[in-house]
Design an enzyme around this catalytic site. Structure first.
Site, PDB file in Angstrom:
ATOM      1  N   ALA A 161       0.815  -1.225   0.000  1.00 53.31           N
ATOM      2  CA  ALA A 161       0.000   0.000   0.000  1.00 53.31           C
ATOM      3  C   ALA A 161       0.841   1.264   0.000  1.00 53.31           C
ATOM      4  O   ALA A 161       0.338   2.350  -0.257  1.00 53.31           O
ATOM      5  CB  ALA A 161      -0.935  -0.007   1.217  1.00 53.31           C
ATOM      6  N   GLY A 162       2.135   1.103   0.280  1.00 51.54           N
ATOM      7  CA  GLY A 162       2.985   2.285   0.452  1.00 51.54           C
ATOM      8  C   GLY A 162       3.209   3.048  -0.841  1.00 51.54           C
ATOM      9  O   GLY A 162       3.009   2.539  -1.948  1.00 51.54           O
ATOM     10  N   ARG A 199      10.719   7.496  -2.288  1.00 46.37           N
ATOM     11  CA  ARG A 199      12.120   7.606  -2.723  1.00 46.37           C
ATOM     12  C   ARG A 199      12.334   7.150  -4.172  1.00 46.37           C
ATOM     13  O   ARG A 199      13.389   7.372  -4.751  1.00 46.37           O
ATOM     14  CB  ARG A 199      13.033   6.817  -1.779  1.00 46.37           C
ATOM     15  CG  ARG A 199      13.317   7.579  -0.495  1.00 46.37           C
ATOM     16  CD  ARG A 199      13.986   6.714   0.543  1.00 46.37           C
ATOM     17  NE  ARG A 199      13.048   5.780   1.150  1.00 46.37           N
ATOM     18  CZ  ARG A 199      13.379   4.844   2.041  1.00 46.37           C
ATOM     19  NH1 ARG A 199      14.632   4.717   2.403  1.00 46.37           N
ATOM     20  NH2 ARG A 199      12.471   4.048   2.553  1.00 46.37           N
ATOM     21  N   ASN A 253      15.292  -6.964  11.232  1.00 46.62           N
ATOM     22  CA  ASN A 253      14.021  -7.554  10.811  1.00 46.62           C
ATOM     23  C   ASN A 253      13.885  -7.359   9.305  1.00 46.62           C
ATOM     24  O   ASN A 253      13.906  -6.230   8.818  1.00 46.62           O
ATOM     25  CB  ASN A 253      12.887  -6.828  11.557  1.00 46.62           C
ATOM     26  CG  ASN A 253      11.527  -7.133  10.991  1.00 46.62           C
ATOM     27  OD1 ASN A 253      11.284  -8.236  10.498  1.00 46.62           O
ATOM     28  ND2 ASN A 253      10.624  -6.158  11.071  1.00 46.62           N
ATOM     29  N   TYR A 300       9.491  -3.332 -47.722  1.00 43.91           N
ATOM     30  CA  TYR A 300       8.448  -3.182 -46.705  1.00 43.91           C
ATOM     31  C   TYR A 300       7.313  -4.133 -47.064  1.00 43.91           C
ATOM     32  O   TYR A 300       6.735  -4.040 -48.148  1.00 43.91           O
ATOM     33  CB  TYR A 300       7.911  -1.743 -46.637  1.00 43.91           C
ATOM     34  CG  TYR A 300       6.720  -1.659 -45.709  1.00 43.91           C
ATOM     35  CD1 TYR A 300       6.889  -1.876 -44.340  1.00 43.91           C
ATOM     36  CD2 TYR A 300       5.428  -1.416 -46.183  1.00 43.91           C
ATOM     37  CE1 TYR A 300       5.799  -1.859 -43.480  1.00 43.91           C
ATOM     38  CE2 TYR A 300       4.338  -1.396 -45.328  1.00 43.91           C
ATOM     39  CZ  TYR A 300       4.525  -1.617 -43.975  1.00 43.91           C
ATOM     40  OH  TYR A 300       3.458  -1.604 -43.119  1.00 43.91           O
TER      41      TYR A 300
HETATM   42  C1  UD1 Z   1       9.728  -2.260   7.933  1.00 42.76           C
HETATM   43  C2  UD1 Z   1       9.806  -2.799   9.339  1.00 42.76           C
HETATM   44  C3  UD1 Z   1      11.271  -2.853   9.782  1.00 42.76           C
HETATM   45  C4  UD1 Z   1      12.073  -3.678   8.801  1.00 42.76           C
HETATM   46  C5  UD1 Z   1      11.909  -3.145   7.391  1.00 42.76           C
HETATM   47  C6  UD1 Z   1      12.553  -4.084   6.402  1.00 42.76           C
HETATM   48  C7  UD1 Z   1       7.774  -1.998  10.436  1.00 42.76           C
HETATM   49  C8  UD1 Z   1       7.203  -1.028  11.377  1.00 42.76           C
HETATM   50  N1  UD1 Z   1       9.077  -1.934  10.232  1.00 42.76           N
HETATM   51  O1  UD1 Z   1      10.189  -0.919   7.979  1.00 42.76           O
HETATM   52  O2  UD1 Z   1      11.366  -3.420  11.077  1.00 42.76           O
HETATM   53  O3  UD1 Z   1      13.432  -3.675   9.169  1.00 42.76           O
HETATM   54  O4  UD1 Z   1      10.504  -3.070   7.056  1.00 42.76           O
HETATM   55  O5  UD1 Z   1      12.445  -3.553   5.098  1.00 42.76           O
HETATM   56  O6  UD1 Z   1       7.046  -2.840   9.922  1.00 42.76           O
HETATM   57  N2  UD1 Z   1       2.929  -0.633   4.084  1.00 42.76           N
HETATM   58  C9  UD1 Z   1       1.578  -0.708   3.898  1.00 42.76           C
HETATM   59  N3  UD1 Z   1       0.771   0.080   4.652  1.00 42.76           N
HETATM   60  C10 UD1 Z   1       1.252   0.933   5.581  1.00 42.76           C
HETATM   61  C11 UD1 Z   1       2.645   1.008   5.768  1.00 42.76           C
HETATM   62  C12 UD1 Z   1       3.457   0.201   5.003  1.00 42.76           C
HETATM   63  O7  UD1 Z   1       1.100  -1.468   3.063  1.00 42.76           O
HETATM   64  O8  UD1 Z   1       0.441   1.606   6.222  1.00 42.76           O
HETATM   65  C13 UD1 Z   1       3.796  -1.490   3.280  1.00 42.76           C
HETATM   66  C14 UD1 Z   1       4.746  -0.701   2.417  1.00 42.76           C
HETATM   67  O9  UD1 Z   1       4.196  -0.477   1.140  1.00 42.76           O
HETATM   68  C15 UD1 Z   1       5.953  -1.606   2.345  1.00 42.76           C
HETATM   69  C16 UD1 Z   1       5.910  -2.383   3.645  1.00 42.76           C
HETATM   70  O10 UD1 Z   1       4.602  -2.243   4.139  1.00 42.76           O
HETATM   71  O11 UD1 Z   1       5.848  -2.515   1.267  1.00 42.76           O
HETATM   72  C17 UD1 Z   1       6.944  -1.901   4.653  1.00 42.76           C
HETATM   73  O12 UD1 Z   1       6.612  -0.576   5.020  1.00 42.76           O
HETATM   74  P1  UD1 Z   1       7.698   0.536   5.234  1.00 42.76           P
HETATM   75  O13 UD1 Z   1       7.040   1.767   5.644  1.00 42.76           O
HETATM   76  O14 UD1 Z   1       8.595   0.577   4.064  1.00 42.76           O
HETATM   77  O15 UD1 Z   1       8.461  -0.047   6.493  1.00 42.76           O
HETATM   78  P2  UD1 Z   1       9.981   0.149   6.800  1.00 42.76           P
HETATM   79  O16 UD1 Z   1      10.190   1.495   7.365  1.00 42.76           O
HETATM   80  O17 UD1 Z   1      10.785  -0.252   5.636  1.00 42.76           O
HETATM   81 CA    CA Z   2      10.715  -0.453   3.365  1.00 41.14          CA
END
Ligand code: UD1
Ligand code: CA
Length: 480
Positions: free
Chosen positions: A14-15, A19, A182, A378
């Site tokens: 969903a993100g 970047r 993680n 052609y």
């Molecule tokens: C997350 C982990 C972190 C880990 C890292 C590895 C959490 C809080 N942290 O951090 O411990 O080391 O991944 O890459 O989980 N997403 C949604 N909905 C939301 C928020 C995020 O679908 O409301 C999805 C994003 O699209 C993405 C994934 O979840 O695919 C991870 O979210 P992101 O915000 O990138 O977490 P990180 O900060 O990378």
């Molecule tokens: Ca991430």
């Protein structure tokens, strides 16, 4: 065994992926010819999953459409929408309460992110196996990195058991020194995950519901949480920007090339050979440098492709040669020869042993067995019989300025250099078209069509250029 419960998967996608600096959702950026998230689904498809739920949000309609339009090698997926991004914990919670899971909760749920395209099915399988064998409530795929900055750290207690995950932004100096991270890939028991998710709060620096917080919740409730340390940390890395995208593309490409080389395909220079994920290639085929095989392309056995050749969504028989050419959505029979420098556009079908040579463009045409178009022609919207020879400079004039028309060329027809066949027109079997002929009427079988002899004007004066700007300082021409 009682702990061998069914498995489901939730893919977080969903993100926004800020970047990437892109108008497109991050998970749709392509790697080896398919969206990033498709690679994740392909890996999941190798596991015996009951259902796959993809959480969409940013660009949801685009993500759903892209995944629905893909060829069906993956299992059908179910979509749930997270309209406001409140964090990974919220995303998983929405998936659990909105997807069509069984009521009893007696299953395991793998959670992965859609931006982890390098994840291999073996790694997911190892995670699920450890989880079931040790009957854990949660199993985390962790990795040990020399530079863990930005990622969630895995804190263990004195006995080495997992205590909690702390996000980088919320970590103390001491916690930041931990280098086990993680990967955000987990396996949970669903009937323990759901209540744990209801206990997490957004009391952190980002004000988000962190999925990572369920680990501490489960541990304090006395449940077993284990970790599987990834053998290859790179596999679990998330893609956040286009530099990481290119690096991941290179890793996937290398894996694909290695798989084909082990299956009997030769590559002179694997680093300069680009094969999309869904391409199929027969044994004894040789790929020369600069070969790009895209989309749903299928290449037969003992072909020679390249150098510098792009073939997209096409099907090639056995022993086909394609040299320095572009072939898109075409079908090439056995023993065909293409190039160098041919452009075969959509819906060209070559029967066996046909030849399309240098500087020939084809489109929406059928070329019969053994027919040759060796150079500078052609052929568009045409049907050519067997054993025909289409000479240098022959053009099927298929477009009248408004509509396209077809040209039919019989078997064993020979056209002369620079002949123009004005469609719609039909040339009978064995007919001969003389050089420079402009054919506007049907030519019967066996006939000769001769055409437009040039009229001669003697002592012809070429027109001079009107109002040629005078350049006063221009040097005098030294031309003879
Ligand atoms: C997350 C982990 C972190 C880990 C890292 C590895 C959490 C809080 N942290 O951090 O411990 O080391 O991944 O890459 O989980 N997403 C949604 N909905 C939301 C928020 C995020 O679908 O409301 C999805 C994003 O699209 C993405 C994934 O979840 O695919 C991870 O979210 P992101 O915000 O990138 O977490 P990180 O900060 O990378
Ligand atoms: Ca991430």
């Amino acid at each position: 065994m009682s702990n061998y419960r069914p498995i489901n998967a939730i893919v977080l996608a969903a993100g926004e992926g800020t970047r990437m600096r892109s108008v497109d959702p991050k998970v749709l950026h392509p790697l080896c010819g398919q969206p990033m998230v498709m690679h994740v689904l392909d890996s999941l498809a190798e596991l015996p999953l009951e259902r796959i739920v993809v959480v969409v949000g940013h660009g949801a309609p685009l993500v759903i459409k892209a995944l629905r339009d893909q060829p069906a090698s993956t299992k059908p997926v179910e979509f749930v929408e997270q309209s406001v991004r409140r964090g990974t914990g919220d995303a998983v919670g929405i998936a659990l309460s909105n997807a069509a899971f069984d009521d009893d909760g007696e299953d395991d749920v793998i959670v992965v992110a859609g931006d982890q395209p390098l994840l291999r099915p073996e790694t997911l399988a190892a995670l699920a196996t450890a989880h079931r064998e040790q009957d854990a409530a949660a199993t985390i795929l962790t990795a040990v990195l020399t530079d863990p900055s930005g990622l969630g750290r895995v804190e263990r207690d004195r006995d080495g058991k997992i205590a909690r995950i702390i996000e980088d932004r919320d970590a103390t100096e001491a916690q930041r020194a931990i280098n086990e991270i993680n990967t955000s890939i987990y396996c949970f028991r669903r009937n323990l995950l759901a209540p744990a998710l209801r206990r997490i709060t957004p009391a952190n620096t980002q004000g988000e519901y962190y999925l990572t917080d369920v680990i501490e919740v489960l541990r304090s409730a006395g449940h077993k949480v284990i970790a599987v340390v990834a053998e290859d940390a790179g596999e679990a890395l998330g893609i956040n920007d286009r530099a990481q995208l290119a690096a991941a593309d290179a890793v996937l490409r290398e894996r694909i090339n290695e798989r084909w080389m082990r299956a009997g395909v030769s590559m002179v220079d694997p680093a300069r050979t680009y094969i999309d994920a869904r391409v199929e290639i027969g044994v004894e085929t040789r790929l020369l440098p600069g070969t790009i095989l895209q989309g749903s392309t299928v290449v037969g056995e003992a072909c020679v492709i390249g150098p510098d050749t792009r073939i997209a969504d096409s099907s090639l028989g056995h022993r086909v040669t394609v040299e320095n050419s572009v072939v898109q959505s075409c079908v090439l029979g056995d023993d065909c020869l293409v190039g160098p420098f041919a452009h075969m556009r959509a819906d060209t079908v070559l029967a066996v042993s046909a030849r399309v040579g240098a500087f020939v463009e084809t489109k929406n045409s059928n070329v019969g067995a053994g027919s040759k178009i060796p150079h500078l022609a052609y052929v568009g919207d045409a049907d050519i019989g067997e054993g025909a020879n289409i000479a240098c400079g022959t053009i099927t004039a298929n477009y009248d300025g408004a509509n396209k028309h077809r040209t039919s060329i019989g078997s064993a027809v020979h056209t002369g250099s620079n002949s123009v066949l004005i469609a719609p027109v039909s040339i009978g079997d064995g007919a001969t078209i003389a050089s420079g002929a402009v054919v506007t009427n049907d030519v019967p079988a066996g006939a000769l069509a001769k055409g437009v002899p040039a009229r001669i004007t003697e002592n012809f004066k070429r027109p001079t250029k009107k109002d040629a700007p005078k350049a006063p300082d221009a040097p005098q021409s030294s031309a003879p």
